[in-house]
Design a protein around this motif. Sequence first.
Motif, PDB file in Angstrom:
ATOM      1  N   ALA A 110      -6.134  -4.455  -8.882  1.00  0.00           N
ATOM      2  CA  ALA A 110      -6.927  -3.217  -8.814  1.00  0.00           C
ATOM      3  C   ALA A 110      -7.945  -3.258  -7.683  1.00  0.00           C
ATOM      4  N   SER A 141      -0.358   2.146  -6.145  1.00  0.00           N
ATOM      5  CA  SER A 141      -1.504   3.054  -6.181  1.00  0.00           C
ATOM      6  C   SER A 141      -1.620   3.795  -4.855  1.00  0.00           C
ATOM      7  N   SER A 142      -1.920   5.076  -4.962  1.00  0.00           N
ATOM      8  CA  SER A 142      -2.085   5.862  -3.739  1.00  0.00           C
ATOM      9  C   SER A 142      -3.443   5.571  -3.085  1.00  0.00           C
ATOM     10  N   SER A 143      -4.315   4.860  -3.809  1.00  0.00           N
ATOM     11  CA  SER A 143      -5.639   4.546  -3.258  1.00  0.00           C
ATOM     12  C   SER A 143      -5.592   3.374  -2.276  1.00  0.00           C
ATOM     13  N   ASN A 149      -7.509  -1.247  -4.289  1.00  0.00           N
ATOM     14  CA  ASN A 149      -7.794   0.186  -4.113  1.00  0.00           C
ATOM     15  C   ASN A 149      -8.900   0.382  -3.075  1.00  0.00           C
TER      16      ASN A 149
END
Lengths: 289, 240
Positions: free
Chosen positions: A140, A163-165, A143
Amino acid sequence: MTARRTGTAALLTLTALAATATACGSADSANTSLFASGRVSVGVKSDQPGTSKLDHYQPLGFDITLANRLLKKLGAEPDFGAVPSEDRSTVLTGKKKDLVIATFSITTERMADLDFVGPYATTNQGVMVRKNDPRITKPADLNGKYVCAWPGTTSADTLKKMSSSIKVYEAPDASSCIEDLEKRKTADAVSTDQMILYGFTQEHPDLRVVPHVTLGPLNRYGIAMDKGHRDDCRALLDALRDYLTGSDWSQDFAAALPAIPRADPLWESHYKPRVDTLDAYSCRDKPAP
Amino acid sequence: MSTPEPPRDIHNSPTTHGDHSIAAGTIRNVVIRWALQHPSASWLPLLLACAAVVLAGTAWPDGPAAQYALWGTLTAVSLGTATARVLVRRPDDARRAAVLSLASVLATVGGWLAFRDVATHGEIDATGTVTPQVRRSLADGAHVTLTLHTTAPEDTRNALRLTLAIDDSDPAAPTCRPDSSAQVSLLSSGLVDQHEVRPGDTAAFSLGGQVSTVRIDIRLVTARGCLMDLRATRATLYDE
């Protein structure tokens, strides 16, 4: 008299045709073997220390050791040549190389066009950062970070799906990504297979692989060849099976990638494939079952 | 001196006595003579065979073609012999005409019985009724409920064969197919009937009676980080 002559001529013609057909058949079967000439052109990566690097034209790394070991068992010698990641399939289908041994993951899509022998090593995708950068300790944390990958690999797609982040971008090659991370500092992390990343840390002590961060499915490296050489494929598979069964695999792996045994006490169970999995991926058009 | 005649069994006698009585033997002879000699009668077996084919066509229940082999064979025999019967014209071919007519009628009846057996107990391809047809990008441990529903009352069966495809969601990603399987169990039955199914394998379930709706729970088992597509490639209802 004329009838007898005609009959003899017909018989001779048939014999000649049969002889030609047999000769053609023999020539075809001899030509189709990749190992018949004793020299096999092998496409490898040129810029991945630990797995495959052409250092002043001297090839070094686990892929190189593997190629030497297996081809020796088959009575052939490799001629190594550099192949960029994105060209690994086309050099085979275009008959420019006989084999590609270049940290090449076995995928369903690639199996449709190429035959694989493997896996000869397994690895998860991981993340490499600067040694003094503590910001990334779990997936995570990626991101909002700039993560570098290079074309022709499955790494960038895995990150984009996560994740697009994550600010994923592709540099031209592995060396560019390392430079972006280490010198230019335009990248916060480099992501590809952990086996490749540990190889880079051996030459770049300012970089480290983030422990316990793995992304996507397990990558299984295979030796790729063009379709139409199933006998050679099976011969290579038998050679790989022997190689994995003995102790040579572990010795060669630890010698080429010492950073992995240092970092991971369970390295053999993580990187060495089980012999009983070989048939599911080797010499097939689609993974078994 | 003449001896008296023994008493006759009138129930089994082909003859009758008295006014306006007609012997059974006489009726039989008349029918047989008509069937063998009348020009219109030669068409009867063919008409019967064609009628059976038309009726089968209107009630065709689908399913695998192989199960119609016996019906097809008998129908071919009935049509062939009936056609041959029509072509027999000579009066001296009475015996041949009789054999052809009998064979045709028997084959028609046999074919019809075979067809009814398939229609009542044969396999039904229910693949098109499975919903959802495909579930994409499933991770390890994901549950999917497949529902199979037949609308026609004659399409109910007491067993199901289900074939599942489990493929990589992204064919360009490292393949997970050899590491994947599915645990398949019936939701609509009280029976504990769970199967471990590898990609492309078929599981067979006893439905515990004639049912029109079947619900199946599927739990995907795959490696960490893998995303798989799950699809029922074939669903066949049948009677055990």
